[in-house]
Design a protein around this motif. Structure first.
Motif, mmCIF file in Angstrom:
data_model
loop_
_atom_site.group_PDB
_atom_site.id
_atom_site.type_symbol
_atom_site.label_atom_id
_atom_site.label_comp_id
_atom_site.label_asym_id
_atom_site.label_seq_id
_atom_site.Cartn_x
_atom_site.Cartn_y
_atom_site.Cartn_z
ATOM 1 N N SER A 212 -32.111 -48.658 -9.072
ATOM 2 C CA SER A 212 -30.858 -47.988 -8.951
ATOM 3 C C SER A 212 -30.378 -47.830 -7.278
ATOM 4 O O SER A 212 -30.965 -46.958 -7.081
ATOM 5 N N PRO A 213 -29.498 -48.228 -6.656
ATOM 6 C CA PRO A 213 -29.421 -47.480 -5.442
ATOM 7 C C PRO A 213 -28.700 -46.469 -6.140
ATOM 8 O O PRO A 213 -27.616 -45.750 -6.587
ATOM 9 N N LEU A 214 -29.020 -45.220 -4.710
ATOM 10 C CA LEU A 214 -27.946 -43.671 -4.464
ATOM 11 C C LEU A 214 -27.046 -44.430 -4.314
ATOM 12 O O LEU A 214 -26.298 -45.222 -3.535
ATOM 13 N N PRO A 215 -25.399 -43.548 -4.694
ATOM 14 C CA PRO A 215 -24.160 -44.474 -4.556
ATOM 15 C C PRO A 215 -23.861 -43.610 -3.070
ATOM 16 O O PRO A 215 -23.867 -42.673 -3.267
ATOM 17 N N GLN A 216 -22.973 -44.268 -2.493
ATOM 18 C CA GLN A 216 -22.086 -43.282 -1.675
ATOM 19 C C GLN A 216 -20.999 -42.540 -1.951
ATOM 20 O O GLN A 216 -20.908 -42.493 -3.032
ATOM 21 N N ALA A 217 -20.723 -41.004 -1.252
ATOM 22 C CA ALA A 217 -19.680 -39.967 -1.726
ATOM 23 C C ALA A 217 -18.501 -40.667 -2.418
ATOM 24 O O ALA A 217 -18.002 -41.222 -1.069
ATOM 25 N N PRO A 218 -17.693 -40.192 -3.323
ATOM 26 C CA PRO A 218 -16.628 -40.862 -2.992
ATOM 27 C C PRO A 218 -15.354 -40.027 -1.987
ATOM 28 O O PRO A 218 -15.752 -39.073 -1.534
#
Lengths: 454, 196, 261
Positions: free
Chosen positions: B19-25
């Motif tokens: 599962s991918p690393l998310p972008q920081a909000p």
């Protein structure tokens, strides 16, 4: 084997004390709410934290190897231990090999899980827990009752009595400032005399080979900046990929745990002190098996903030000891039976499944769904007693057959009102101990609907 | 098989699906980050003082009882404080015991939580000084307040090997009946000068 | 999903299957009647399939998945043919929407059932598009936001979650003339029913219930209103044992006397 309900009974029975405990923790939950409200992107942070943990767990072996490589470059010695016994052995050997006998510790639930203190003490090591709450329970020879607020079950008078006996404070004195000052002096001697310091790890960073420890009291820093040897123990799941990921977790951690924006000290260790040694002990102790479990692996995302305990209406009213495990409350009710489903089989049932825990969890573990799912494991493993499973089989039989259901319903509504009260509210009826049964209507809905004009 | 190999093998065997690393909000920013910082720092029990020059820091220090009563003062900020401790001469961090006030430089502050970043290289020969001292004074240059922790980590250069710490106020505990007590094991007070 | 259009001819009118939980059928039939009346008064074509019994929650909550299976399968067979299914219960609807997949995933008609089974208040607000509630209810009412309806069906914002506040139940009740929705100190703490929890952990369950009642009492409530009779049954049991001057009422019973449009 006594389960949660039996252990909780005396706690619940003390009405004044249980309400005091409930209020104290509710207050911490409210502080958390206030902090969360002040961050417009709070829910987005939770989503990001959950995603980072899911990603990390999917590649955790790679990240741990990266961490080890980078840590070694920083001069950190990295040890790997399969279980609690290996962990205790390695910690002991690090100390014994260097002839060190005085250890100060800051909070580490992992070392509680491995029962490190008694292991070291049996081998001649003096172990001093230095977090004030932990020192209090250590002096009382009891375990912490909450992972963040270890002495939340104690009143200041209890602590005053303890300190009078152990530290020589004035009899009957219970002012928190006075008692804290006494603890400061007492523990300062320990810090000064310590030959090694042991900490937990809040977050380990793969990218840089370092780790972060968060405290308010400064005890981890006193314990690791004075003695030359620092041992840091971590479950492997504490790893995060990059330093920038720390921003997300550090913004969530203290706010969720105690309703503060950040802890006083957020210490980043990337190598030993000059002339010193820094050891990191990576521990499995059953975690890799949980990783393989599709339903329960998300519990490994836990950052040990304790928010689930503070928000849990059951935890607040039963206290940490009623769970009988190192980590109590909602997350503990998963971790404990994952370790030993027979010993801790009552814990997934010590929940009304209200879902508040899942809504406060900073990493969005679906705690109450996992508790529900675990109940099925317990039935499959026959931990749930036969009579309960049989009762459900009978109920299922009746409910699957409309004629049987209608008959049973009519019987219940017909017979119950005719029975003498002493029979209805006899010992066989736990519902009736403190509650009235609902009144039994003469006609059911399906009876009435026949009369209802279209 | 070593424990290390056995653990790594177990982790690979049990690995969840990718599962991918998310972008920081996108994170909170403040219209007045300095004011926000001051509020946050004060709310955790710190004392915040805004001054224009280092000379003013010295003037303000002379108004602090913890400073005027201090017998042992150690300043790692040039031109600030009447240092009377020679840190280089101390062979061992234990000899820091007895320092009443330590004056340290922080690189920048974070508005959202009143924390300042203190890199290990600015702590002198014995890093324990920030926690062993009875009272802590921090000096931060104005215009170095970032809004949030994401910006903070964009700025931080991790020294490897090295040490670094976010400090937000004086040490404290609420372990006795949730009553907040300022001054636990670390400094009893924390005074911060924002200078410039 | 399409909102109901009251002007539609009878042929295109969605047919609603009325799902009356087992304990409502047997113990609180007036709640079932009130639900039926509220829906019918809106011109909704409501059918009560008699073969229904129970959604299976007691077995599921006890971890007895295999004893739940026959009930899930029955439910699909009985209710699968309706355009919508409506029930006066958050927990039973959550069972269908959030838990039935374990037994029914992949079955034809399950995807439809899962997305068209509703608790009464959310049905009124989201599907029937009720915007006006015209009626009198001059009472001080404490709203009990039962946990499954709140945190599983999201009938309102739970106090833990930082999103814009909303509450479908409050939206309906708040319009009644004379009603005073009292302010509780803990707006959504669990009452302690929790199904078999009420019996397995009887002491904590009752303590939780008593604390809820005390909150409502202190806030001046005369009536504790909820959308889940299971919670109300537990609270009422405590109220009646301690002879407290409070009543419990289901939201359907409160709305029964009003004109919804």
């Amino acid at each position: 084997m006594t389960g949660h309900a039996e252990k909780a009974a005396p706690f619940v029975a003390d009405d004044a004390r249980v309400h005091w405990h409930d209020q104290a923790l509710w207050f911490v939950r409210l502080k958390r709410d206030r902090q969360a409200e002040s961050i417009p992107e709070w829910e987005a942070l939770r989503d990001a934290a959950a995603a980072i943990k899911a990603h990390t767990l999917s590649r955790i072996a790679d990240y741990l190897e990266e961490f080890e490589r980078n840590a070694k470059t920083n001069g950190i010695q990295v040890h790997w231990t399969r279980d609690g016994a290996e962990h205790n052995d390695i910690v002991h050997r690090i100390l014994a090999d260097r002839g060190l006998t005085r250890l100060v510790k800051s909070k580490s639930m992992l070392t509680e899980e491995c029962h490190l203190n008694p292991y070291l003490e049996a081998r001649g090591i003096e172990v001093t827990d230095t977090d004030l709450g932990e020192r209090i329970v250590q002096l009382r020879h009891e375990p912490p009752s909450h992972i963040v607020l270890p002495a939340i079950h104690l009143k200041k008078e209890d602590i005053g009595d303890l300190f009078h006996k152990e530290l020589g404070t004035a009899e009957g004195a219970s002012d928190p400032k006075y008692l804290t000052e006494a603890a400061r002096s007492h523990l300062r001697q320990k810090f000064m005399a310590a030959q090694a310091g042991l900490t937990g790890v809040n977050f380990a960073i793969a990218e840089t080979g370092g780790f972060v420890v968060c405290t308010n009291e400064g005890n981890a820093d006193m314990g690791t900046s004075l003695p030359p040897v620092h041992i840091a123990c971590m479950g492997f799941e504490k790893i995060v990929p990059r330093t920038k990921d720390l921003a997300i977790f550090l913004r969530l951690l203290a706010r969720s745990a105690t309703g503060q924006p950040v802890t006083t000290y957020t210490t980043h260790f990337h190598g030993p002190m000059r002339g010193g040694e820094l050891h990191v002990v990576i521990v499995d102790n059953g975690r890799s098996a949980i990783l393989g479990h599709e339903t329960f692996r998300r519990s490994l995302s836990c950052i040990r903030c304790g928010a689930c305990m503070n928000t849990c209406p059951v935890f607040r009213r039963s206290g940490g000891y009623s769970y009988g495990y190192t980590v109590p409350g909602p997350i503990g009710s998963l971790l404990a039976p994952l370790r030993d489903s027979h010993k801790f089989g009552s814990l997934p049932f010590a929940s009304s499944l209200c879902g508040s825990c899942s809504d406060v969890c900073p990493v969005k573990i679906d705690l109450h769904h996992e508790l529900y799912a675990f109940r099925q494991e317990l039935v499959r493993e026959k931990v749930v007693p036969l009579y309960k499973r049989f009762a459900m089989a009978v109920l299922s039989f009746i409910l699957a057959r409309p004629w049987a259901y209608r008959v049973a319903g009519s019987l219940m509504r017909g017979i119950m009102p005719r029975l003498p009260r002493v029979v209805v509210y006899g010992r066989w009826n736990p519902w009736g101990r403190q509650r009235e049964l609902p009144s039994m209507p003469g006609e059911s809905f399906r009876d009435l609907i026949k009369k209802e004009s279209k | 098989m070593s424990s290390r190999d056995s653990i790594l093998a177990s982790l690979r065997r049990n690995a969840p699906p990718a599962s991918p690393l998310p972008q920081a909000p996108s994170a909170i920013t403040y219209s007045d980050p300095e004011r926000q910082f001051a509020e946050a720092f004060t709310s955790v029990g710190g004392r915040f003082i805004r001054v224009a020059t280092l000379a003013e820091v010295n003037t303000e220090l002379e108004k602090l009882e913890s400073y005027t009563q201090a017998r042992k003062i150690s300043s790692l900020v040039p031109d600030v404080g009447r240092t009377n401790v020679d840190l280089a001469a101390l062979k061992d961090p234990h000899e820091l015991e007895g320092i009443d006030i330590a004056i340290l430089a922080a690189e920048f502050g974070v508005a959202e939580n009143g924390a300042v970043w203190v890199p290990g290289s600015t702590l002198g020969p014995h890093r324990a000084i920030f926690v062993v001292t009875q009272h802590l004074v921090l000096v931060v240059p104005a215009g170095q307040i970032v809004h949030n922790m994401h910006q903070a980590y964009d700025r931080i250069r991790i020294e490897r090997p090295g040490f670094g710490i976010f400090i937000s106020g004086p040490s404290k505990t609420a372990d006795i009946e949730q009553a907040l007590v300022i001054g636990a094991h670390g400094p009893r007070s924390c005074t911060l000068f924002l200078v410039g | 999903m399409p909102a109901l259009a009251a002007e539609d001819g009878k042929n295109s009118m969605p047919k609603v299957g009325l799902f009356i939980p087992c304990y409502v059928d047997q113990l609180y039939p007036q709640v079932g009647l009130a639900t039926l009346r509220v829906l019918r008064r809106l011109g909704i074509d409501v059918d009560f399939p008699e073969q229904q019994t129970c959604c299976g929650q007691p077995m599921a909550n006890s971890g007895c998945a295999e004893y739940t299976r026959p009930l899930a399968e029955r439910f699909l067979k009985i209710f699968g043919k309706y355009d919508h299914v409506v029930a006066p219960s958050g927990s039973c609807v959550s069972m269908v929407r959030n838990h039935y997949a374990q037994w029914l995933e992949g079955r034809p008609a399950f995807d439809h059932l899962r997305t068209t089974t509703f608790e009464l208040c959310e049905y009124l607000v989201d599907i029937a598009r009720v915007v006006k509630v015209d009626g009198d209810f001059p009472s001080k009412v404490g709203l009990h936001m039962s946990c499954h309806g709140l945190r599983e069906l999201r009938l309102g914002r739970s106090s833990e979650v930082m999103v814009k506040p909303f509450n479908k139940v409050r939206f309906l009740l708040g319009q009644l003339r004379g009603i005073q929705l009292v302010e509780l100190t803990r707006s959504d703490e669990c009452c302690g029913f929790g199904g078999t929890f009420a019996v397995n952990e009887e002491a904590v369950s009752c303590l939780m219930g008593r604390d809820r009642i005390a909150d409502h009492e202190k806030a001046g409530a005369e009536i504790i209103a909820g959308f889940d009779t299971s919670c109300l049954m537990h609270l009422e049991g405590l109220i009646r044992r301690e002879k407290k001057p409070l009543r419990v009422m289901h939201v359907a019973e409160i709305l029964e006397g009003a004109k919804l449009s």
